[in-house]
Structures are given as C-alpha cells and as structure tokens.
Design a protein around this motif. Sequence first.
Motif, PDB file in Angstrom:
ATOM      1  N   ASN A  49     -41.808 -54.172 106.591  1.00  0.00           N
ATOM      2  CA  ASN A  49     -41.519 -52.745 106.687  1.00  0.00           C
ATOM      3  C   ASN A  49     -40.043 -52.544 107.068  1.00  0.00           C
ATOM      4  N   LYS A  50     -39.427 -51.548 106.463  1.00  0.00           N
ATOM      5  CA  LYS A  50     -38.059 -51.137 106.793  1.00  0.00           C
ATOM      6  C   LYS A  50     -37.046 -52.271 106.624  1.00  0.00           C
ATOM      7  N   VAL A  51     -37.213 -53.044 105.560  1.00  0.00           N
ATOM      8  CA  VAL A  51     -36.205 -54.057 105.228  1.00  0.00           C
ATOM      9  C   VAL A  51     -35.021 -53.377 104.544  1.00  0.00           C
ATOM     10  N   ILE A  52     -33.819 -53.877 104.807  1.00  0.00           N
ATOM     11  CA  ILE A  52     -32.619 -53.365 104.149  1.00  0.00           C
ATOM     12  C   ILE A  52     -32.083 -54.436 103.200  1.00  0.00           C
ATOM     13  N   PHE A  53     -31.918 -54.058 101.927  1.00  0.00           N
ATOM     14  CA  PHE A  53     -31.333 -54.936 100.923  1.00  0.00           C
ATOM     15  C   PHE A  53     -30.008 -54.317 100.489  1.00  0.00           C
ATOM     16  N   ASP A  54     -28.922 -55.048 100.633  1.00  0.00           N
ATOM     17  CA  ASP A  54     -27.595 -54.519 100.309  1.00  0.00           C
ATOM     18  C   ASP A  54     -26.815 -55.565  99.507  1.00  0.00           C
ATOM     19  N   LYS A  55     -26.444 -55.198  98.294  1.00  0.00           N
ATOM     20  CA  LYS A  55     -25.685 -56.092  97.412  1.00  0.00           C
ATOM     21  C   LYS A  55     -26.439 -57.403  97.200  1.00  0.00           C
ATOM     22  N   ILE A  56     -27.618 -57.256  96.596  1.00  0.00           N
ATOM     23  CA  ILE A  56     -28.502 -58.399  96.350  1.00  0.00           C
ATOM     24  C   ILE A  56     -28.836 -58.469  94.865  1.00  0.00           C
ATOM     25  N   ILE A  57     -28.855 -59.670  94.315  1.00  0.00           N
ATOM     26  CA  ILE A  57     -29.379 -59.895  92.970  1.00  0.00           C
ATOM     27  C   ILE A  57     -30.627 -60.776  93.087  1.00  0.00           C
ATOM     28  N   PHE A  58     -31.735 -60.296  92.551  1.00  0.00           N
ATOM     29  CA  PHE A  58     -32.947 -61.096  92.411  1.00  0.00           C
ATOM     30  C   PHE A  58     -33.041 -61.507  90.942  1.00  0.00           C
ATOM     31  N   ARG A  59     -33.060 -62.795  90.673  1.00  0.00           N
ATOM     32  CA  ARG A  59     -33.123 -63.271  89.290  1.00  0.00           C
ATOM     33  C   ARG A  59     -34.265 -64.270  89.135  1.00  0.00           C
ATOM     34  N   ASN A  60     -35.161 -63.959  88.224  1.00  0.00           N
ATOM     35  CA  ASN A  60     -36.303 -64.838  87.960  1.00  0.00           C
ATOM     36  C   ASN A  60     -37.101 -65.112  89.237  1.00  0.00           C
ATOM     37  N   VAL A  61     -37.421 -64.051  89.942  1.00  0.00           N
ATOM     38  CA  VAL A  61     -38.191 -64.149  91.185  1.00  0.00           C
ATOM     39  C   VAL A  61     -39.568 -63.515  90.963  1.00  0.00           C
ATOM     40  N   THR A  62     -40.604 -64.199  91.426  1.00  0.00           N
ATOM     41  CA  THR A  62     -41.960 -63.664  91.363  1.00  0.00           C
ATOM     42  C   THR A  62     -42.368 -63.201  92.756  1.00  0.00           C
ATOM     43  N   PHE A  63     -42.789 -61.948  92.851  1.00  0.00           N
ATOM     44  CA  PHE A  63     -43.250 -61.384  94.112  1.00  0.00           C
ATOM     45  C   PHE A  63     -44.774 -61.304  94.063  1.00  0.00           C
ATOM     46  N   THR A  64     -45.432 -61.965  95.005  1.00  0.00           N
ATOM     47  CA  THR A  64     -46.891 -62.031  95.007  1.00  0.00           C
ATOM     48  C   THR A  64     -47.433 -61.504  96.328  1.00  0.00           C
ATOM     49  N   GLU A  65     -48.382 -60.555  96.234  1.00  0.00           N
ATOM     50  CA  GLU A  65     -48.997 -59.973  97.440  1.00  0.00           C
ATOM     51  C   GLU A  65     -47.913 -59.522  98.422  1.00  0.00           C
ATOM     52  N   THR A  66     -46.989 -58.713  97.892  1.00  0.00           N
ATOM     53  CA  THR A  66     -45.802 -58.356  98.656  1.00  0.00           C
ATOM     54  C   THR A  66     -45.690 -56.846  98.828  1.00  0.00           C
TER      55      THR A  66
END
Length: 216
Positions: A49-66
């Motif tokens: 909860n309330k995570v901050i993402f700043d200047k991030i690239i996600f490449r070929n990432v699988t998000f499971t039960e997230t």
Amino acid sequence: MNKKKKMMKIETPRIPSELPVTMRQDIQSNDFLEMEMIQDCEIENSKANKVIFDKIIFRNVTFTETAFTSAELTDVIFEKCDLSNVDFSDAVIHRTEFKDCKMIGINLSGTTLRNILFDNCLADYAAFRFANTKQVIIQDSFLSKADFSYCKLQKFEFSRCTIDQVQFSGTELNGIDLSDCSFNGLGVFVENLKGCIISREQAYIFANLFGLIINE
C-alpha cells in the motif's frame, strides 16, 4: 471512409537514458522506488500500500497476486509486462506508459490518471470504475468487457481499439471519438451519449441497442 484522427499530445515519461538494472522480486508497503530498470523477473504475492514509483522502467516483468493500492507512479514505463489482475485501485498515475502489456482484469478503479498512454495492450475485463482521467490515450488495444462506469474522461482518446461490450454507464461521452473502434454492443445510458463521435456504421449498432428501426 473515416477521416484520420489527429492524435492528442500528452507528456511522456521523464526518465534518464541509463538506469541501473535490477531484478527486484519483493515490494513492501510505503517503499520508495526510484531510478531503476526492473526487468526479466517475477514479482509475486506483493500486497503493498502507498508505494511510490518514480522514474522506473519495468521490462518483461510478470506480476502475480500483486496489489499496489493507493500507489503513486510518476515517470514510469511498463514494457512487455504481464499486469493481469494487478490491483492499482485509488492510485495516482502521471506520465506513465503501458506498452505491449497483458493487462487482463487489471484494477484501475478510483485512480487519477494524467498523461497516460496504453499502446498495444490486452486489457479485456479491465476495471476503470470511478477513474478521473485527463490526457489519456488508449490505442491499438483490446478492451472487451472493460468497465468505465462513472468515470470522468477529460481529453481522453480511444484509437483503433476493440471495445466490445465495454460498460460506460454513468460516464459522459461528450467529445469521445469511438469512430475507428470496433464493437457490437456497449453498456451506456442514452443521456450519456450526447456529443459522442461515432461512424455511420456504428449508428446502426446504437439504433439496435435502443430498439430503433431504421427505414431504408
């Protein structure tokens, strides 16, 4: 033949040309992630909860039960990621791009979206209910049975999308151009259609939806 749309301009993510590469697999509540390229990994069972993402690239990432509820994303790119069923409800997302992503059932309900691009994404059953949007483009994407109920769509553009059976109940479609999208039916209130831009062929679909008979 439909006149080619003039594409709306939106702000793109402001990300440095080089970022340190990581294979992060765990994200916790209140984490602050910045200046990373996260690639070729799986992030699973993260309920943050309330995570901050700043200047991030996600490449070929699988998000499971997230779930990243009430997150803040600024200057982020998701490229070739699987975000199916990820919960971003109530997030604030700014200058972010989703490119070539699988997003079936993603939950963007209650989000604030500013300067967002969805490009070539599979987003059937995506939930946008009560989202507040401005400067958003969705292009060349599949959105069958997605839910845009009670959204505020400002400077919002669909381009060459499949939107069959999308739910727009309670959402004003004034100025929204659906003329180059494909669908056989939509969920929409008659009063919300005023000012919606459609093609001649689509007019017949709406006539059938509302039980009108067109005398040829």
